[in-house]
Design a protein around this motif. Structure first.
Motif, PDB file in Angstrom:
ATOM      1  N   LEU A  54      -0.164   1.205  10.235  1.00  0.00           N
ATOM      2  CA  LEU A  54       1.033   1.320  11.068  1.00  0.00           C
ATOM      3  C   LEU A  54       0.694   1.195  12.548  1.00  0.00           C
ATOM      4  CD1 LEU A  54       3.083   4.146   9.318  1.00  0.00           C
ATOM      5  CD2 LEU A  54       3.685   1.732   9.541  1.00  0.00           C
ATOM      6  N   SER A  55      -0.440   1.731  12.937  1.00  0.00           N
ATOM      7  CA  SER A  55      -0.892   1.610  14.317  1.00  0.00           C
ATOM      8  C   SER A  55      -1.183   0.153  14.664  1.00  0.00           C
ATOM      9  CB  SER A  55      -2.132   2.467  14.525  1.00  0.00           C
ATOM     10  OG  SER A  55      -2.618   2.327  15.813  1.00  0.00           O
ATOM     11  N   MET A 102       0.803  -1.224   0.000  1.00  0.00           N
ATOM     12  CA  MET A 102       0.000   0.000   0.000  1.00  0.00           C
ATOM     13  C   MET A 102       0.836   1.274   0.000  1.00  0.00           C
ATOM     14  SD  MET A 102      -3.039  -1.022   2.666  1.00  0.00           S
ATOM     15  CE  MET A 102      -3.719   0.616   2.725  1.00  0.00           C
ATOM     16  N   LYS A 103       2.049   1.230   0.565  1.00  0.00           N
ATOM     17  CA  LYS A 103       2.805   2.473   0.730  1.00  0.00           C
ATOM     18  C   LYS A 103       3.260   3.072  -0.600  1.00  0.00           C
ATOM     19  CE  LYS A 103       7.520   0.902   1.560  1.00  0.00           C
ATOM     20  NZ  LYS A 103       8.582   0.830   2.529  1.00  0.00           N
ATOM     21  N   ASN A 104       3.379   2.267  -1.642  1.00  0.00           N
ATOM     22  CA  ASN A 104       3.801   2.785  -2.938  1.00  0.00           C
ATOM     23  C   ASN A 104       2.635   3.145  -3.845  1.00  0.00           C
ATOM     24  OD1 ASN A 104       6.529   2.505  -2.301  1.00  0.00           O
ATOM     25  ND2 ASN A 104       6.487   0.344  -2.859  1.00  0.00           N
ATOM     26  N   ASP A 105       1.417   2.895  -3.386  1.00  0.00           N
ATOM     27  CA  ASP A 105       0.221   3.193  -4.175  1.00  0.00           C
ATOM     28  C   ASP A 105      -0.241   4.616  -3.875  1.00  0.00           C
ATOM     29  OD1 ASP A 105      -2.150   3.246  -5.551  1.00  0.00           O
ATOM     30  OD2 ASP A 105      -3.035   1.512  -4.552  1.00  0.00           O
ATOM     31  N   PRO A 106      -0.230   5.499  -4.870  1.00  0.00           N
ATOM     32  CA  PRO A 106      -0.632   6.894  -4.626  1.00  0.00           C
ATOM     33  C   PRO A 106      -2.125   7.063  -4.349  1.00  0.00           C
ATOM     34  CG  PRO A 106      -0.189   6.558  -6.957  1.00  0.00           C
ATOM     35  CD  PRO A 106       0.181   5.279  -6.247  1.00  0.00           C
ATOM     36  N   TYR A 160      -4.588   8.200   5.903  1.00  0.00           N
ATOM     37  CA  TYR A 160      -5.160   7.700   7.155  1.00  0.00           C
ATOM     38  C   TYR A 160      -5.190   6.168   7.176  1.00  0.00           C
ATOM     39  CZ  TYR A 160      -9.677   6.836   4.830  1.00  0.00           C
ATOM     40  OH  TYR A 160     -10.661   6.368   4.012  1.00  0.00           O
ATOM     41  N   GLU A 161      -5.314   5.537   6.009  1.00  0.00           N
ATOM     42  CA  GLU A 161      -5.281   4.066   5.965  1.00  0.00           C
ATOM     43  C   GLU A 161      -3.887   3.556   6.297  1.00  0.00           C
ATOM     44  OE1 GLU A 161      -6.999   1.873   2.735  1.00  0.00           O
ATOM     45  OE2 GLU A 161      -8.643   3.315   2.524  1.00  0.00           O
TER      46      GLU A 161
END
Length: 70
Positions: free
Chosen positions: A38-39, A23-27, A32-33
């Motif tokens: 991460l939480s 997900m981190k590389n998807d713009p 918030y997701e």
């Protein structure tokens, strides 16, 4: 030696890491997701570490819980 609890939390943690990495590389993913994910990862790490710290005493102690009942 690991318990079923440790295995399940470890499995969940691995799944969350995989999901975060994808997900981190998807713009198109809202920030918030990612923060929520991460939480969740942080919480699972805490659960895993706290369980291990608590159980290490019993795993190392000679006789396990038997000494507490005397």
């Amino acid at each position: 030696m690991s318990s079923e609890y440790e295995q399940n939390v470890g499995k969940l943690l691995a799944e969350k890491y995989e999901k975060y990495e994808s997900m981190k590389n998807d713009p198109n993913v809202p920030k918030y997701e990612l923060q929520s994910l991460l939480s969740e990862i942080e919480t699972l790490e805490s659960l895993y570490d706290n369980y291990n710290l608590g159980m290490n005493y019993f795993r190392r102690a000679k006789g396990g819980r038997a000494g507490l009942r005397e």
